[in-house]
Scaffold this motif. Structure first.
Motif, short mmCIF file in Angstrom:
data_model
loop_
_atom_site.label_atom_id
_atom_site.label_comp_id
_atom_site.label_asym_id
_atom_site.label_seq_id
_atom_site.Cartn_x
_atom_site.Cartn_y
_atom_site.Cartn_z
N SER A 118 6.89 2.05 -18.24
CA SER A 118 5.48 2.13 -18.05
C SER A 118 4.97 1.21 -16.98
N THR A 119 5.31 0.10 -17.28
CA THR A 119 4.78 -1.29 -16.62
C THR A 119 5.38 -0.99 -15.16
N ARG A 120 6.79 -0.58 -15.13
CA ARG A 120 7.37 -0.39 -13.77
C ARG A 120 6.35 0.86 -12.93
N GLU A 121 6.28 1.71 -13.65
CA GLU A 121 5.69 2.88 -12.89
C GLU A 121 3.97 2.54 -12.42
N MET A 122 3.28 1.83 -13.40
CA MET A 122 2.04 1.14 -12.97
C MET A 122 1.94 0.13 -11.89
N ALA A 123 3.02 -0.62 -11.74
CA ALA A 123 3.28 -1.64 -10.80
C ALA A 123 3.41 -0.78 -9.36
N ALA A 124 4.30 0.27 -9.55
CA ALA A 124 4.70 0.73 -8.25
C ALA A 124 3.40 1.51 -7.64
N SER A 125 2.44 2.09 -8.64
CA SER A 125 1.28 2.74 -8.38
C SER A 125 0.32 1.81 -7.42
N VAL A 126 0.23 0.49 -8.25
CA VAL A 126 -0.78 -0.37 -7.50
C VAL A 126 -0.33 -0.97 -6.55
N TRP A 138 7.74 -3.73 -0.75
CA TRP A 138 7.91 -4.13 -2.17
C TRP A 138 8.72 -3.18 -2.88
N VAL A 139 9.55 -3.91 -3.84
CA VAL A 139 10.53 -3.07 -4.57
C VAL A 139 10.23 -3.45 -6.11
N VAL A 140 10.14 -2.33 -6.78
CA VAL A 140 9.79 -2.54 -8.31
C VAL A 140 10.87 -2.23 -9.04
N ALA A 141 11.57 -3.13 -9.76
CA ALA A 141 12.96 -2.72 -10.37
C ALA A 141 12.79 -3.15 -11.91
N GLU A 142 13.41 -2.43 -12.83
CA GLU A 142 13.51 -2.37 -14.17
C GLU A 142 14.72 -2.95 -14.56
N LEU A 143 14.74 -4.08 -15.53
CA LEU A 143 16.04 -4.64 -15.79
C LEU A 143 16.26 -4.51 -17.30
N GLY A 144 17.18 -3.84 -17.84
CA GLY A 144 17.50 -3.60 -19.20
C GLY A 144 18.60 -4.50 -19.68
N MET A 145 18.99 -4.36 -21.11
CA MET A 145 20.05 -5.02 -21.53
C MET A 145 20.41 -4.63 -23.01
N ASN A 146 21.49 -4.82 -23.37
CA ASN A 146 22.08 -4.86 -24.62
C ASN A 146 23.01 -5.81 -25.13
N ARG A 147 23.14 -7.10 -24.29
CA ARG A 147 24.19 -7.92 -24.52
C ARG A 147 23.78 -9.32 -23.59
N LYS A 148 24.26 -10.18 -24.27
CA LYS A 148 23.85 -11.66 -23.61
C LYS A 148 24.53 -11.69 -21.93
N ILE A 177 1.05 -8.27 -11.37
CA ILE A 177 1.79 -8.10 -10.17
C ILE A 177 1.01 -7.83 -8.77
N GLY A 178 0.14 -6.75 -8.91
CA GLY A 178 -0.85 -6.64 -7.77
C GLY A 178 -1.60 -7.80 -7.41
N TYR A 179 -2.17 -8.35 -8.04
CA TYR A 179 -2.80 -9.63 -7.81
C TYR A 179 -2.06 -10.44 -6.85
N ARG A 189 -0.84 1.21 -3.21
CA ARG A 189 -2.27 1.38 -2.57
C ARG A 189 -2.18 0.68 -1.17
N GLN A 190 -1.38 -0.39 -1.05
CA GLN A 190 -1.59 -1.05 0.05
C GLN A 190 -0.14 -1.38 0.71
N PHE A 191 1.01 -1.26 0.13
CA PHE A 191 2.33 -1.50 0.67
C PHE A 191 3.18 -0.28 0.61
N SER A 192 4.12 -0.24 1.53
CA SER A 192 5.25 0.73 1.41
C SER A 192 6.10 0.23 0.25
N THR A 193 6.28 0.91 -0.99
CA THR A 193 6.70 0.53 -2.06
C THR A 193 7.89 1.59 -2.66
N ILE A 194 9.04 0.80 -2.90
CA ILE A 194 10.23 1.57 -3.64
C ILE A 194 10.34 1.14 -4.99
#
Length: 528
Positions: A180-188, A221-231, A357-359, A191-196
């Protein structure tokens, strides 16, 4: 990086190209999905200017060898390729194919199909070379590179490509709220940048590289999401994408099987901090005590978000009404009144992270406000479905952990008003020895919320029921069983005006309940 040539000399070459975020050249591009990886990423721009080029930067065999440290088994180093691909069904004859060894599919099994389609370059694992017709490939002029691990090599290729591009990148991790944060950040940012940004849940050692490999020269700008299930997984992903902004949304009880404890979760999330560019910024949740502890490990400036007075980006006067949540957004650059088209106070935290992020990117408060207002929930993540039968379904079936479960229960309590309400729970997975206790606690939280009925399925359904009974909930209002049994009982019990929340870990298959209820209720009246 083990097994590659991305050593100190390459890092030094990249460091000379690091730009401060305020040096970004502002270009304008419209909403467009014409990225190389198609369904994996999207490019968007919130205005109506023209797109000039969305083609990825070409590759040569020399680039591939430099990035991966591989061995050239056949072909020449000067051969060029249009892009990197891993899907035999969609790869273009002009692309270079990487044979990924996955849990269920092995890309080496599709090499004949790929080569017959016209592909002239392939990356294989060294231990598979003897069983493949590499001598025949050499005679045919096919370009073949071998490496120790093709998944590792895919990440190395993405890291190399990241250095070649001028786009800035934000990486988001946390126990919940990442997507959800990724989607919100991309939407923000759009508004002003070419965003992927990733279209799907491309947040692992295969998905993240595919997003990075889709960056073109037009992206800012690129908005990436990082998941994990191990160290170590977040560290590896961070080293691939080298964020200019690194975000930790929260630290909660998730993936305990892989990291052992809540302290292990915190340590795993903290790995992101060491991968942020030297000129970058860490964005951390001031409302999460564990995240605040992690701020001591930051080697870059930190921007805090949250409702706490110490936060640099914070919310005031939060109100929930129906399926909307509103608040006053306070930024160092000004204030804005924000309305989110989603229920639940938890989304305020995600919105504040996106606003931070937008700020940092230089987006105005007005554009941040608009970007957040335009956000729509992703399927399976707090998406409200209105049915023709008048039943309100909150579809949060994509995934679950104790923190997100509690937040979803609270959202249902706030949105239902005086109506009857139902919670349908599946198992929360990867919780290790704490699983039974955490499911019992969930039952207690659910019962205390005043919900009318609870349904639970899975290995820990009994623990959820026991927790609800401890809080004096009538056992007649608690049902455990299979997905089919629960769906059948719901169809007999539900009536117009009822509110229903469906949630569980992805492997629990709770989306089947949502799909079955929507079909039974005559489909959706909106959000189709």
């Amino acid at each position: 990086m083990t097994g590659s040539l991305l050593g100190k000399h390459f890092w030094h070459w990249r460091s000379a190209r690091i730009r401060h975020r305020n040096d970004i050249v502002t270009q304008r591009f419209p909403l467009d999905d014409a990225c190389k990886t198609g369904s994996s990423v999207r490019t968007e721009r919130g205005d109506n200017q023209s797109v000039t080029n969305l083609n990825p930067m070409p590759w040569t065999t020399t680039d591939i060898l430099m990035a991966t440290g591989g061995c050239l088994l056949s072909g020449v180093q000067t051969r060029g390729f249009a892009a990197i691909g891993i899907d035999s069904r969609t790869i273009s004859p002009r692309d270079f194919f990487v044979a990924i060894v996955g849990q269920s599919l092995d890309g080496h099994a599709f090499l004949d199909q790929v080569i017959q389609s016209g592909v002239q370059g392939v990356l294989i694992q060294q231990d598979r070379a003897e069983e493949l017709p590499t001598a025949v490939w050499e005679q045919k002029g096919l370009h073949c590179v071998s490496v120790m691990d093709t998944t590792q090599a895919l990440g190395d290729l993405a890291a190399y490509h990241r250095y070649r591009q001028k786009a800035s990148l934000v990486a988001i991790t946390g126990s919940c709220g990442k997507t959800s944060t990724r989607e919100m950040a991309a939407s923000v940012l759009a508004r002003q940048f070419s965003t992927i940004s990733a279209r799907k849940n491309f947040n692992n050692e295969i998905g993240l590289p595919l997003t990075v490999l889709s960056i073109t020269e037009v992206h800012e700008w690129v908005v990436a999401e990082l998941g994990m299930n191990r160290k170590g997984e977040i560290r590896r992903l961070g080293e691939i994408c080298r964020p200019d902004i690194g975000v930790i949304t929260n630290v909660g009880f998730a993936h305990l099987e892989g990291v052992g404890s809540i302290e292990g979760v915190a340590a795993a999330k903290a790995e992101l901090l060491g991968t942020i560019q030297p000129t970058g910024t860490a964005v951390l949740n001031a409302d999460d005590a564990r995240v605040m502890q992690l701020s001591k490990k930051a080697t870059t400036p930190v921007l805090f978000f949250g409702e706490h007075p110490r936060a640099d980006v914070r919310a005031r006067y939060v109100k929930t009404r129906g399926t909307q949540t509103s608040f006053e957004l306070v930024l160092p650059s000004g204030t804005a009144q924000v309305t989110l088209n989603v229920p639940g106070r938890v989304m305020v935290s995600n919105a504040l992270a996106a606003a931070a992020i937008g700020y940092l990117a230089g987006v105005s408060p007005e554009c941040i406000q608009t970007g957040l207002a335009c956000f729509m929930p992703v399927d399976g993540r707090m998406m409200t479905l209105e049915t023709h039968a008048g039943i309100h379904i909150i579809d949060d079936a994509y995934n679950a952990n104790p923190s997100s479960m509690a937040a979803a229960v609270d959202a249902l309590r706030n949105v239902k008003g005086m109506a009857r309400s139902v919670l349908v729970f599946g198992d929360m997975l990867e919780l290790g020895p704490e699983a039974a206790a955490l499911h019992k606690r969930l039952g207690q939280i659910a019962a205390r919320s005043g919900v009318t009925r609870i349904y639970a399925t899975g290995a820990f359904a009994g623990e959820i029921a026991d927790g609800a009974i401890v809080e004096k909930m009538d056992p007649k209002d608690i049902t455990t069983g299979s997905l089919d049994e629960i769906l059948a009982d719901l169809k007999n019990w539900l009536m117009p005006g009822d509110w229903l929340l469906v949630k569980g870990s992805r492997a629990s298959g709770m989306d089947a309940v949502v799909t079955g209820l929507v079909r039974w209720a005559g489909g959706q009246t909106r959000n189709d």
